[in-house]
Design a protein around this motif. Structure first.
Motif, PDB file in Angstrom:
ATOM      1  N   ARG A  58       0.827  -1.205   0.000  1.00  0.00           N
ATOM      2  CA  ARG A  58       0.000   0.000   0.000  1.00  0.00           C
ATOM      3  C   ARG A  58       0.864   1.257   0.000  1.00  0.00           C
ATOM      4  NH1 ARG A  58      -5.132   2.327   1.067  1.00  0.00           N
ATOM      5  NH2 ARG A  58      -4.682   4.532   0.775  1.00  0.00           N
ATOM      6  N   THR A  59       1.888   1.284   0.829  1.00  0.00           N
ATOM      7  CA  THR A  59       2.766   2.447   0.910  1.00  0.00           C
ATOM      8  C   THR A  59       3.509   2.644  -0.403  1.00  0.00           C
ATOM      9  OG1 THR A  59       3.014   2.022   3.277  1.00  0.00           O
ATOM     10  CG2 THR A  59       4.586   3.524   2.301  1.00  0.00           C
ATOM     11  N   ASN A  60       3.945   1.542  -0.998  1.00  0.00           N
ATOM     12  CA  ASN A  60       4.608   1.616  -2.308  1.00  0.00           C
ATOM     13  C   ASN A  60       3.696   2.229  -3.357  1.00  0.00           C
ATOM     14  OD1 ASN A  60       7.337   0.528  -2.373  1.00  0.00           O
ATOM     15  ND2 ASN A  60       6.438  -1.395  -1.723  1.00  0.00           N
ATOM     16  N   LEU A  61       2.474   1.764  -3.428  1.00  0.00           N
ATOM     17  CA  LEU A  61       1.550   2.243  -4.453  1.00  0.00           C
ATOM     18  C   LEU A  61       1.187   3.716  -4.239  1.00  0.00           C
ATOM     19  CD1 LEU A  61      -0.730  -0.887  -4.832  1.00  0.00           C
ATOM     20  CD2 LEU A  61       1.104  -0.118  -6.366  1.00  0.00           C
ATOM     21  N   ASP A  62       0.992   4.107  -2.988  1.00  0.00           N
ATOM     22  CA  ASP A  62       0.717   5.523  -2.694  1.00  0.00           C
ATOM     23  C   ASP A  62       1.904   6.394  -3.091  1.00  0.00           C
ATOM     24  OD1 ASP A  62      -1.758   4.836  -1.665  1.00  0.00           O
ATOM     25  OD2 ASP A  62      -1.174   5.099   0.434  1.00  0.00           O
ATOM     26  N   CYS A  63       3.103   5.968  -2.720  1.00  0.00           N
ATOM     27  CA  CYS A  63       4.305   6.732  -3.032  1.00  0.00           C
ATOM     28  C   CYS A  63       4.511   6.831  -4.545  1.00  0.00           C
ATOM     29  CB  CYS A  63       5.518   6.105  -2.352  1.00  0.00           C
ATOM     30  SG  CYS A  63       7.016   7.119  -2.444  1.00  0.00           S
ATOM     31  N   ALA A  64       4.286   5.733  -5.239  1.00  0.00           N
ATOM     32  CA  ALA A  64       4.443   5.736  -6.701  1.00  0.00           C
ATOM     33  C   ALA A  64       3.518   6.758  -7.343  1.00  0.00           C
ATOM     34  CB  ALA A  64       4.172   4.338  -7.264  1.00  0.00           C
ATOM     35  N   ASP A  65       2.272   6.776  -6.929  1.00  0.00           N
ATOM     36  CA  ASP A  65       1.303   7.713  -7.507  1.00  0.00           C
ATOM     37  C   ASP A  65       1.649   9.159  -7.171  1.00  0.00           C
ATOM     38  OD1 ASP A  65      -0.126   5.622  -8.626  1.00  0.00           O
ATOM     39  OD2 ASP A  65      -1.694   5.632  -7.082  1.00  0.00           O
ATOM     40  N   ILE A  66       2.028   9.417  -5.931  1.00  0.00           N
ATOM     41  CA  ILE A  66       2.361  10.780  -5.511  1.00  0.00           C
ATOM     42  C   ILE A  66       3.609  11.274  -6.238  1.00  0.00           C
ATOM     43  CG2 ILE A  66       3.117  12.179  -3.535  1.00  0.00           C
ATOM     44  CD1 ILE A  66       1.234  10.319  -1.819  1.00  0.00           C
ATOM     45  N   CYS A  67       4.621  10.413  -6.361  1.00  0.00           N
ATOM     46  CA  CYS A  67       5.844  10.807  -7.078  1.00  0.00           C
ATOM     47  C   CYS A  67       5.562  11.081  -8.548  1.00  0.00           C
ATOM     48  CB  CYS A  67       6.918   9.719  -6.950  1.00  0.00           C
ATOM     49  SG  CYS A  67       7.708   9.663  -5.342  1.00  0.00           S
ATOM     50  N   ALA A  68       4.773  10.236  -9.180  1.00  0.00           N
ATOM     51  CA  ALA A  68       4.465  10.417 -10.604  1.00  0.00           C
ATOM     52  C   ALA A  68       3.705  11.718 -10.831  1.00  0.00           C
ATOM     53  CB  ALA A  68       3.670   9.222 -11.122  1.00  0.00           C
ATOM     54  N   ALA A  69       2.720  11.987  -9.992  1.00  0.00           N
ATOM     55  CA  ALA A  69       1.950  13.223 -10.139  1.00  0.00           C
ATOM     56  C   ALA A  69       2.829  14.447  -9.898  1.00  0.00           C
ATOM     57  CB  ALA A  69       0.761  13.226  -9.178  1.00  0.00           C
ATOM     58  N   ALA A  91       4.073  16.917   0.312  1.00  0.00           N
ATOM     59  CA  ALA A  91       3.391  15.625   0.384  1.00  0.00           C
ATOM     60  C   ALA A  91       4.295  14.503  -0.115  1.00  0.00           C
ATOM     61  CB  ALA A  91       2.097  15.664  -0.432  1.00  0.00           C
ATOM     62  N   CYS A  92       5.023  14.788  -1.170  1.00  0.00           N
ATOM     63  CA  CYS A  92       5.924  13.788  -1.741  1.00  0.00           C
ATOM     64  C   CYS A  92       7.046  13.446  -0.760  1.00  0.00           C
ATOM     65  CB  CYS A  92       6.484  14.320  -3.063  1.00  0.00           C
ATOM     66  SG  CYS A  92       7.082  13.017  -4.133  1.00  0.00           S
ATOM     67  N   THR A  93       7.563  14.438  -0.083  1.00  0.00           N
ATOM     68  CA  THR A  93       8.608  14.206   0.919  1.00  0.00           C
ATOM     69  C   THR A  93       8.102  13.254   2.006  1.00  0.00           C
ATOM     70  OG1 THR A  93       9.588  16.364   0.496  1.00  0.00           O
ATOM     71  CG2 THR A  93      10.109  15.354   2.601  1.00  0.00           C
ATOM     72  N   MET A  94       6.878  13.489   2.466  1.00  0.00           N
ATOM     73  CA  MET A  94       6.300  12.617   3.493  1.00  0.00           C
ATOM     74  C   MET A  94       6.062  11.212   2.964  1.00  0.00           C
ATOM     75  SD  MET A  94       3.660  14.942   5.704  1.00  0.00           S
ATOM     76  CE  MET A  94       2.828  15.711   4.325  1.00  0.00           C
ATOM     77  N   ALA A  95       5.536  11.105   1.749  1.00  0.00           N
ATOM     78  CA  ALA A  95       5.265   9.782   1.173  1.00  0.00           C
ATOM     79  C   ALA A  95       6.559   9.001   0.968  1.00  0.00           C
ATOM     80  CB  ALA A  95       4.521   9.936  -0.160  1.00  0.00           C
ATOM     81  N   CYS A  96       7.588   9.672   0.469  1.00  0.00           N
ATOM     82  CA  CYS A  96       8.870   9.003   0.241  1.00  0.00           C
ATOM     83  C   CYS A  96       9.496   8.542   1.554  1.00  0.00           C
ATOM     84  CB  CYS A  96       9.829   9.927  -0.508  1.00  0.00           C
ATOM     85  SG  CYS A  96       9.379  10.190  -2.233  1.00  0.00           S
ATOM     86  N   ALA A  97       9.435   9.382   2.580  1.00  0.00           N
ATOM     87  CA  ALA A  97       9.990   9.005   3.882  1.00  0.00           C
ATOM     88  C   ALA A  97       9.238   7.809   4.466  1.00  0.00           C
ATOM     89  CB  ALA A  97       9.944  10.195   4.837  1.00  0.00           C
ATOM     90  N   ALA A  98       7.912   7.839   4.382  1.00  0.00           N
ATOM     91  CA  ALA A  98       7.112   6.732   4.908  1.00  0.00           C
ATOM     92  C   ALA A  98       7.384   5.439   4.155  1.00  0.00           C
ATOM     93  CB  ALA A  98       5.621   7.083   4.840  1.00  0.00           C
ATOM     94  N   CYS A  99       7.493   5.542   2.842  1.00  0.00           N
ATOM     95  CA  CYS A  99       7.743   4.347   2.041  1.00  0.00           C
ATOM     96  C   CYS A  99       9.146   3.795   2.310  1.00  0.00           C
ATOM     97  CB  CYS A  99       7.551   4.666   0.551  1.00  0.00           C
ATOM     98  SG  CYS A  99       7.502   3.194  -0.485  1.00  0.00           S
ATOM     99  N   ALA A 100      10.129   4.684   2.404  1.00  0.00           N
ATOM    100  CA  ALA A 100      11.490   4.240   2.706  1.00  0.00           C
ATOM    101  C   ALA A 100      11.540   3.540   4.060  1.00  0.00           C
ATOM    102  CB  ALA A 100      12.450   5.423   2.674  1.00  0.00           C
ATOM    103  N   ASP A 101      10.860   4.107   5.053  1.00  0.00           N
ATOM    104  CA  ASP A 101      10.833   3.489   6.385  1.00  0.00           C
ATOM    105  C   ASP A 101      10.191   2.107   6.336  1.00  0.00           C
ATOM    106  OD1 ASP A 101      12.026   5.762   7.457  1.00  0.00           O
ATOM    107  OD2 ASP A 101      10.156   6.545   8.320  1.00  0.00           O
ATOM    108  N   GLU A 102       9.084   1.992   5.618  1.00  0.00           N
ATOM    109  CA  GLU A 102       8.395   0.699   5.525  1.00  0.00           C
ATOM    110  C   GLU A 102       9.249  -0.321   4.766  1.00  0.00           C
ATOM    111  OE1 GLU A 102       5.756  -2.315   6.115  1.00  0.00           O
ATOM    112  OE2 GLU A 102       5.811  -0.370   7.139  1.00  0.00           O
ATOM    113  N   CYS A 103       9.834   0.100   3.653  1.00  0.00           N
ATOM    114  CA  CYS A 103      10.682  -0.819   2.889  1.00  0.00           C
ATOM    115  C   CYS A 103      11.921  -1.231   3.682  1.00  0.00           C
ATOM    116  CB  CYS A 103      11.071  -0.198   1.544  1.00  0.00           C
ATOM    117  SG  CYS A 103       9.757  -0.296   0.312  1.00  0.00           S
TER     118      CYS A 103
END
Length: 135
Positions: A58-69, A91-103
């Protein structure tokens, strides 16, 4: 990373209110992060323990969409609105940080998660660099 980002920025016929090299690095990092997150989510779905990777997917997919947009918006300069770009970058900074932490939680077990976390950290860094220029 991409062969077209900088040439396109360099040929834009009007002034751009941002350093084009920093902007280009951010766009490229966001595109790379979006791709890495999409691929990581897909790889997670192929793992035997997919149920344990639900949050990662889920975090990956959210981050992918936010980064692409964000990359797409940063690539447009006609009628530029700094407030929109700033909001997306935050928003992208937060999504990337959250995704990196989860990964990172799965990186020792899954190489695709390690690669994705690295891409997310790079995108997060370039977003922060661009935000610093906008303040």
């Amino acid at each position: 990373m991409t062969a077209t980002t900088m040439p396109m920025l360099e040929t834009y016929p009007q002034p751009i209110n941002l350093d084009r090299a920093v902007l280009g690095r951010a766009i490229d990092a966001l595109i790379a992060c979006s791709e890495a997150c999409t691929a990581c989510a897909d790889a997670c779905l192929s793992e035997g323990m997919v149920a344990e990777l639900t949050k990662c997917i889920r975090t990956n997919l959210d981050c992918a969409d936010i980064c692409a947009a964000t990359a797409r918006v940063l690539s447009r300069h006609t009628g530029y609105d700094a407030n929109i770009s700033r909001s997306l970058l935050e928003a992208c900074t937060m999504a990337c940080a959250a995704c990196a932490d989860e990964c990172d939680r799965h990186a020792q077990t899954h190489e695709h998660c390690r690669i994705c976390a690295t891409a997310c950290r790079e995108a997060e860094r370039t977003c922060r660099d661009l935000l610093d220029l906008m303040r």
